[in-house]
Write an enzyme that holds these catalytic residues in place. Structure first.
Site, PDB file in Angstrom:
ATOM      1  N   GLY A  94       0.859  -1.185   0.000  1.00 39.49           N
ATOM      2  CA  GLY A  94       0.000   0.000   0.000  1.00 39.49           C
ATOM      3  C   GLY A  94       0.891   1.229   0.000  1.00 39.49           C
ATOM      4  O   GLY A  94       1.795   1.324  -0.827  1.00 39.49           O
ATOM      5  N   SER A 124       5.894  -5.431  -1.218  1.00 43.80           N
ATOM      6  CA  SER A 124       5.877  -4.018  -1.605  1.00 43.80           C
ATOM      7  C   SER A 124       6.204  -3.129  -0.386  1.00 43.80           C
ATOM      8  O   SER A 124       7.317  -3.207   0.116  1.00 43.80           O
ATOM      9  CB  SER A 124       4.527  -3.698  -2.252  1.00 43.80           C
ATOM     10  OG  SER A 124       4.576  -2.477  -2.943  1.00 43.80           O
ATOM     11  N   ALA A 125       5.269  -2.318   0.106  1.00 44.51           N
ATOM     12  CA  ALA A 125       5.561  -1.473   1.266  1.00 44.51           C
ATOM     13  C   ALA A 125       6.042  -2.305   2.453  1.00 44.51           C
ATOM     14  O   ALA A 125       6.884  -1.858   3.243  1.00 44.51           O
ATOM     15  CB  ALA A 125       4.321  -0.661   1.653  1.00 44.51           C
ATOM     16  N   HIS A 161       8.622  -3.214  -7.123  1.00 41.91           N
ATOM     17  CA  HIS A 161       8.012  -2.828  -8.405  1.00 41.91           C
ATOM     18  C   HIS A 161       9.048  -2.161  -9.300  1.00 41.91           C
ATOM     19  O   HIS A 161       8.733  -1.183  -9.988  1.00 41.91           O
ATOM     20  CB  HIS A 161       6.843  -1.849  -8.218  1.00 41.91           C
ATOM     21  CG  HIS A 161       5.708  -2.330  -7.382  1.00 41.91           C
ATOM     22  ND1 HIS A 161       4.650  -3.053  -7.878  1.00 41.91           N
ATOM     23  CD2 HIS A 161       5.452  -2.178  -6.056  1.00 41.91           C
ATOM     24  CE1 HIS A 161       3.787  -3.317  -6.901  1.00 41.91           C
ATOM     25  NE2 HIS A 161       4.242  -2.804  -5.786  1.00 41.91           N
ATOM     26  N   GLU A 196       8.742  -6.835 -10.650  1.00 45.30           N
ATOM     27  CA  GLU A 196       7.520  -7.492 -10.186  1.00 45.30           C
ATOM     28  C   GLU A 196       7.631  -8.999 -10.370  1.00 45.30           C
ATOM     29  O   GLU A 196       8.033  -9.473 -11.432  1.00 45.30           O
ATOM     30  CB  GLU A 196       6.316  -6.913 -10.926  1.00 45.30           C
ATOM     31  CG  GLU A 196       6.119  -5.451 -10.562  1.00 45.30           C
ATOM     32  CD  GLU A 196       4.807  -4.869 -11.069  1.00 45.30           C
ATOM     33  OE1 GLU A 196       4.268  -5.358 -12.061  1.00 45.30           O
ATOM     34  OE2 GLU A 196       4.333  -3.894 -10.437  1.00 45.30           O
TER      35      GLU A 196
END
Lengths: 241, 241
Positions: A94, A124-125, A161, A196
């Site tokens: 997020g 990700s985060a 990413h 990714e």
């Protein structure tokens, strides 16, 4: 020795439809029969996001005991009291600034820093939060994070990413590589640009790239392409070389 | 009444080769015969960047008196003492976090906040700095900015280099629109997504978009496309509507 950390760029490689389908094997080893504490604070709707990730993981791994850490009366205490043989934490994606702010405010950040013996998964985060700082996030600073230090489960930075420049673009904004080069104008620590579908696994004092390719950026060195399966253990000893 | 602020997304529209060639008219009105204090702190090599921008502006406007603010013994004092009838400040682009940090440390940020009577021009990070906060930057947080408050020459936020989603992309990272929607999960102030080549001019209590198109994001509203030439004066009174 710290427990395993499994750090995803995101939930799927380019073109793949099913989240985490490409990562069933490492996830199964990492989670097994354990309770999975999901930390959704990077997201907007915390219940909905927890449900979405639980469903995605069960779709790949079968029935799991996924629990939203945000539902605990004192999430930091839950981390402090977690059984390292039966519980794993998974920090979702997020907005990294929001994640850092909320986990700083509720004490989960400090609790995670103190529990290197607890298995950590991130996407990700959540992978940004496993690094020394959150300074290689791609996110917009929608809130003051209250600090840039992070959990530090690995000694290098992840850029999730990771995106190659589009040769046909006329856009004048910085490419991702240019942003990481700016990071190295100010900081010495290496950055792994995880495309990714890629992940890093820190296990038994080894560091391995898998799932997809990555690009390694070190201050004062040319960037290097890394195929899936690359052993990066040497980086653990020389993260700022 | 505050002096004019001329806030560029960046130095040129898509496909244009010559920086600021499309903006000669507003720049000429804004700078005229004035001394132009260039603030290069978002960049890496401050002297080189100042020289590059001075050359680009002179290429379009003819001979100018461009001076690097970083070369002053006390840049904040230079701003405090500037003659509003003879001097203009121009804050250049680069990394917004670095710009906020350096201008916070050297006092230029506070000096600029106190000089609403001084004409302000900005590009990219320099336009972010003209907003209430730097929270709608696209940049990587390569340094702790030391705070998120900015100069506040306009009451709305600019997202420079605004980028439309690529319909052919399989990339799972957030689109720019999604990032701005996340901003509105946490903040109420409107965001003008300035496409490359666009600028906002705040003059005599009017606010005008020109140079290229933009996309307006307001909390609780659908995004709106804005053609070049749009009068946005109404936003000045209702920046959080």
């Amino acid at each position: 020795m710290p427990a395993d950390a499994l750090l995803f760029s995101n939930s799927r490689p380019p073109g793949a439809a099913v989240p985490f389908a490409h990562a069933a094997e490492p996830l199964r080893r990492h989670v097994g029969e354990r309770t999975l504490w999901f930390a959704p604070w990077a997201g907007g709707d915390l219940d909905a996001y927890t449900g979405f990730v639980a469903e995605a993981l069960e779709n790949v791994l079968g029935p799991l005991d996924v629990r939203g850490l945000h539902r605990e009366p004192d999430p930091a205490a839950t981390i402090r009291d977690a059984d390292p043989d039966r519980e794993t934490v998974f920090v979702g994606g997020g907005n990294t600034f929001r994640l850092r702010r909320r986990t700083g405010d509720n004490g989960v950040l400090d609790a995670l820093k103190a529990r290197e013996d607890l298995r950590y998964a991130g996407a990700s985060a959540g992978s940004n939060l496993a690094c020394p700082t959150i300074m290689t996030t791609n996110d917009m600073p929608i809130v003051d994070p209250g600090g840039y230090d992070a959990v530090g489960r690995i000694p290098v930075q992840i850029n999730p990413h990771y995106l190659d420049p589009d040769p046909h673009s006329t856009h004048r904004g910085e490419t991702r590589q240019q942003r990481i080069e700016e990071f190295h104008e100010e900081n010495a620590v290496a950055v792994v640009g995880l495309r990714e579908g890629a992940w890093l696994l820190h296990s038994d004092d080894t560091l391995t790239l898998d799932g997809y390719t990555a690009r390694l950026f070190r201050r004062g060195h040319e960037p290097v392409e890394l195929p899936a399966g690359t052993d990066l253990t040497w980086l653990l000893a020389t993260p700022t070389s």
